[in-house]
Design a protein around this motif. Structure first.
Motif, short mmCIF file in Angstrom:
data_model
loop_
_atom_site.label_atom_id
_atom_site.label_comp_id
_atom_site.label_asym_id
_atom_site.label_seq_id
_atom_site.Cartn_x
_atom_site.Cartn_y
_atom_site.Cartn_z
N SER A 288 0.85 -1.19 0.00
CA SER A 288 0.00 0.00 0.00
C SER A 288 0.89 1.24 0.00
CB SER A 288 -0.90 0.00 1.24
OG SER A 288 -1.55 1.26 1.37
N GLU B 269 -4.41 6.85 -2.51
CA GLU B 269 -3.78 5.63 -2.01
C GLU B 269 -3.90 4.55 -3.07
OE1 GLU B 269 -5.87 3.63 1.10
OE2 GLU B 269 -4.32 2.11 1.35
N ASN C 212 -8.35 4.88 -2.57
CA ASN C 212 -8.96 6.08 -1.99
C ASN C 212 -8.41 7.29 -2.73
OD1 ASN C 212 -10.61 5.30 0.43
ND2 ASN C 212 -8.68 4.37 1.05
N SER D 23 2.52 1.03 3.67
CA SER D 23 2.05 0.12 4.70
C SER D 23 2.00 -1.27 4.10
CB SER D 23 0.66 0.54 5.18
OG SER D 23 0.20 -0.29 6.22
N ASP E 130 -0.27 -3.66 3.99
CA ASP E 130 -1.41 -3.92 3.13
C ASP E 130 -2.51 -2.93 3.43
OD1 ASP E 130 -2.17 -6.86 5.13
OD2 ASP E 130 -2.71 -4.75 5.46
N TRP E 131 -3.71 -3.28 3.01
CA TRP E 131 -4.80 -2.31 3.10
C TRP E 131 -5.54 -2.39 4.43
CZ3 TRP E 131 -10.26 -1.98 1.01
CH2 TRP E 131 -10.57 -0.66 0.72
N ALA E 132 -5.17 -3.37 5.24
CA ALA E 132 -5.84 -3.52 6.53
C ALA E 132 -5.53 -2.33 7.41
CB ALA E 132 -5.36 -4.80 7.21
N SER E 133 -6.53 -1.80 8.06
CA SER E 133 -6.36 -0.54 8.76
C SER E 133 -5.53 -0.64 10.02
CB SER E 133 -7.74 0.05 9.09
OG SER E 133 -8.48 -0.89 9.85
N GLY E 134 -5.19 -1.83 10.44
CA GLY E 134 -4.43 -1.94 11.68
C GLY E 134 -2.94 -1.79 11.53
N ASN E 135 -2.46 -1.70 10.30
CA ASN E 135 -1.02 -1.68 10.08
C ASN E 135 -0.45 -0.27 10.19
OD1 ASN E 135 -0.54 -4.50 9.46
ND2 ASN E 135 -1.82 -4.10 7.68
N THR E 136 0.80 -0.21 10.63
CA THR E 136 1.48 1.07 10.78
C THR E 136 1.81 1.66 9.42
OG1 THR E 136 2.41 0.43 12.91
CG2 THR E 136 3.51 2.21 11.74
N ILE E 137 1.69 2.96 9.30
CA ILE E 137 2.02 3.67 8.08
C ILE E 137 3.35 4.37 8.28
CG2 ILE E 137 1.29 5.54 6.55
CD1 ILE E 137 -1.59 4.91 7.33
#
Lengths: 114, 114
Positions: A31, A48, A56, A94, A96-103
């Motif tokens: 991502s 994104e 997005n 990041s 992947d697209w999962a919202s829990g991962n750090t950017i």
């Protein structure tokens, strides 16, 4: 492990020209997102990409575009440059697209339009 | 628009003392993620701390801790034992539960004085 790499770091363009900025994400990250930072508007989300697809998009005119390649590297393009496009452009990656991962962010590309 | 607000444009603190930076946000989602990023003069965004909205416990990272008040939509950052290297812009950011799009606050410029 290398971080997010942006090139070029600094560039000066003339009004009406176009510019392409490049971003190489951290190895294994799929991502990539782009942000514009200006003193007046602050940090604003541009777009994104994930797996070569735009996921997005922020509220920017169509002069701003981007793409992502199969190796996850991304480019953004600004056509018909205006003085107001002068900004720091930040790329972030990041896993992947999962919202829990750090950017993670790169150091940015400084664009000056004269 | 779902916004993030940092009400303190500038703050200063004496070295070794404690300082708290404020952040409020708006969201219609129940699950989301909150972050504090530090941007030193080099302009690279560095993650300081993150909080997942469904977790009641406040996040802590060494000298940095947050006070997360979900009902009040408040997310403040406390820096203990402030160091000169903490001098930077601090941005509060929110990420919703889909994708890697961050919405940033306007930032707080923190100066740590010797």
């Amino acid at each position: 492990k290398a971080g997010v790499t942006q090139t070029p770091r600094y560039l000066i363009k003339t009004r009406g020209q176009q510019v392409t900025l490049s971003c190489s994400p951290i190895s294994g990250h799929r991502s990539v997102s782009w942000y514009q930072q200006t003193p007046g508007q602050g940090l604003q989300f541009l777009f994104e990409y994930f797996s070569e697809t735009q996921r997005n998009k922020g509220n920017f005119p169509g002069r701003f575009s981007g793409r992502q390649f199969s190796n996850s590297r991304s480019e953004m393009n600004v056509s018909t440059l205006e003085l107001g496009d002068s900004a720091l452009y930040l790329c972030a990656s990041s896993i992947d697209w999962a919202s829990g991962n750090t950017i993670y962010f790169g150091e940015g590309s400084w664009l000056t339009v004269v | 628009a779902q916004t993030v607000t940092q009400s303190q444009p500038e703050m200063s603190v004496q070295e070794a003392e404690t300082v708290t930076l404020s952040c409020t946000y708006d969201t219609s989602e129940n699950n989301y993620y909150l972050f504090w990023y530090k941007q030193p003069p080099s302009r690279q965004m560095i993650l300081v701390i993150r909080q997942e909205a469904y977790k009641q416990q406040n996040a802590t990272e060494n000298r940095f801790s947050v006070n997360f008040q979900k009902a009040a939509k408040s997310f403040s950052l406390k820096i203990s034992d402030s160091q000169l290297g903490d001098t930077a812009m601090y941005f509060c950011a929110r990420r919703n539960n889909a994708g890697n799009m961050l919405t940033f606050g306007g930032g707080t410029r923190l100066m740590v004085k010797p």
